[in-house]
Write a protein that holds these residues in place. Structure first.
Motif, PDB file in Angstrom:
ATOM      1  N   UNK A   1      31.245 109.383 115.586  1.00 50.55           N
ATOM      2  CA  UNK A   1      30.742 109.821 116.895  1.00 50.55           C
ATOM      3  C   UNK A   1      29.480 109.068 117.326  1.00 50.55           C
ATOM      4  N   UNK A   2      28.788 108.464 116.361  1.00 49.51           N
ATOM      5  CA  UNK A   2      27.562 107.726 116.653  1.00 49.51           C
ATOM      6  C   UNK A   2      27.827 106.231 116.790  1.00 49.51           C
ATOM      7  N   UNK A   3      28.668 105.693 115.928  1.00 49.58           N
ATOM      8  CA  UNK A   3      28.940 104.259 115.926  1.00 49.58           C
ATOM      9  C   UNK A   3      30.377 104.007 115.496  1.00 49.58           C
ATOM     10  N   UNK A   4      31.232 103.691 116.452  1.00 50.36           N
ATOM     11  CA  UNK A   4      32.634 103.402 116.124  1.00 50.36           C
ATOM     12  C   UNK A   4      33.126 102.106 116.765  1.00 50.36           C
ATOM     13  N   UNK A   5      32.171 101.240 117.137  1.00 46.34           N
ATOM     14  CA  UNK A   5      32.487  99.901 117.611  1.00 46.34           C
ATOM     15  C   UNK A   5      31.536  98.930 116.923  1.00 46.34           C
ATOM     16  N   UNK A   6      31.892  97.653 116.863  1.00 44.39           N
ATOM     17  CA  UNK A   6      30.965  96.688 116.255  1.00 44.39           C
ATOM     18  C   UNK A   6      29.601  96.681 116.934  1.00 44.39           C
ATOM     19  N   UNK A   7      29.594  96.810 118.252  1.00 43.12           N
ATOM     20  CA  UNK A   7      28.339  96.790 118.983  1.00 43.12           C
ATOM     21  C   UNK A   7      27.466  97.990 118.625  1.00 43.12           C
ATOM     22  N   UNK A   8      28.081  99.169 118.581  1.00 39.27           N
ATOM     23  CA  UNK A   8      27.319 100.376 118.249  1.00 39.27           C
ATOM     24  C   UNK A   8      26.852 100.350 116.807  1.00 39.27           C
ATOM     25  N   UNK A   9      27.686  99.802 115.911  1.00 40.84           N
ATOM     26  CA  UNK A   9      27.310  99.729 114.504  1.00 40.84           C
ATOM     27  C   UNK A   9      26.141  98.760 114.327  1.00 40.84           C
TER      28      UNK A   9
ATOM     29  N   UNK B   1      34.644  91.179 119.402  1.00 39.99           N
ATOM     30  CA  UNK B   1      34.472  92.565 119.006  1.00 39.99           C
ATOM     31  C   UNK B   1      35.747  93.255 118.557  1.00 39.99           C
ATOM     32  N   UNK B   2      36.844  92.493 118.423  1.00 41.86           N
ATOM     33  CA  UNK B   2      38.131  93.069 118.036  1.00 41.86           C
ATOM     34  C   UNK B   2      38.471  92.707 116.589  1.00 41.86           C
ATOM     35  N   UNK B   3      39.158  93.613 115.901  1.00 40.98           N
ATOM     36  CA  UNK B   3      39.632  93.335 114.547  1.00 40.98           C
ATOM     37  C   UNK B   3      40.832  92.404 114.638  1.00 40.98           C
TER      38      UNK B   3
END
Length: 213
Positions: free
Chosen positions: A56-64, A102-104
């Protein structure tokens, strides 16, 4: 184990669990990448406990990347090797942004080029996220393949090659999950539950005990 027995083994595993799924919680390929990276030498339960709070806090590369290594560690500190895992997840996130928009990637070499991603992790992502018929050999699958005689091998690469060679095409997509779940809950390391095993009569394990459930 001959071809007819192998087909029957998979048929029974499929009959018992027609649509097997990973026990890791995820919704996107990136979430799966993080979860699988955290799962090395850890239980799925402990990883899910962490990701329920983390995603919920970081679930994308950018947020991580914005969370950072120091920010990530409190979410995963109950997981083994969490310092190295935090470092690799942040580095992998950076690489995804810089090289893959930003994609796997749906590509083994590109996946294995990510920090902390080895062949097993790449196989899991290709299979679970992208529907590729790969087989990721962990300790459970290694044990089942050797005990049963399905695909004996001295190391994980030998077992993986053996399974790829002998697994009939209709079972290739879900073979990974059938074997790992069978090893996790039935063909356990110390006390295999042979009396509850749907493939016991096909199994070559010399120490099997049909009375143990």
């Amino acid at each position: 184990m001959d071809a007819e027995q192998r087909h029957e083994l998979y048929r029974r595993l499929r009959e018992a669990l027609p649509e097997p799924e990973t026990e890791l919680l995820y919704e996107t390929p990136y979430e799966l990448l993080v979860a699988v990276s955290l799962s090395a030498q850890s239980t799925d339960e402990s990883v899910n406990r962490a990701t329920r709070q983390l995603f919920p806090v970081a679930n994308t590369p950018e947020a991580m990347l914005a969370l950072g290594e120091a920010g990530l560690k409190p979410y995963i500190q109950h997981i083994g090797l969490y310092n190295n895992k935090a470092r690799n997840i942040i580095a992998a996130s950076q690489q995804l942004i810089e090289h893959h928009d930003g994609q796997v990637p749906r590509d083994r070499p590109a996946l294995e080029a990510l920090p902390g991603v080895g062949r097993k992790t790449a196989n899991v992502i290709l299979n679970v996220a992208f529907g590729e018929p790969t087989i990721a050999v962990d300790t459970h699958i290694f044990r089942v393949a050797n005990r049963t005689g399905l695909a004996p091998g001295k190391n994980v690469r030998e077992v993986e090659a053996g399974l790829e060679a002998v697994t009939p095409e209709p079972f290739r997509l879900h073979a990974h999950h059938w074997l790992i779940l069978h090893g996790r809950y039935t063909c356990t390391a110390r006390r295999p539950r042979c009396g509850a095993c749907v493939i016991a009569d096909l199994c070559a394990f010399p120490e099997k005990d049909p009375e143990r459930t």
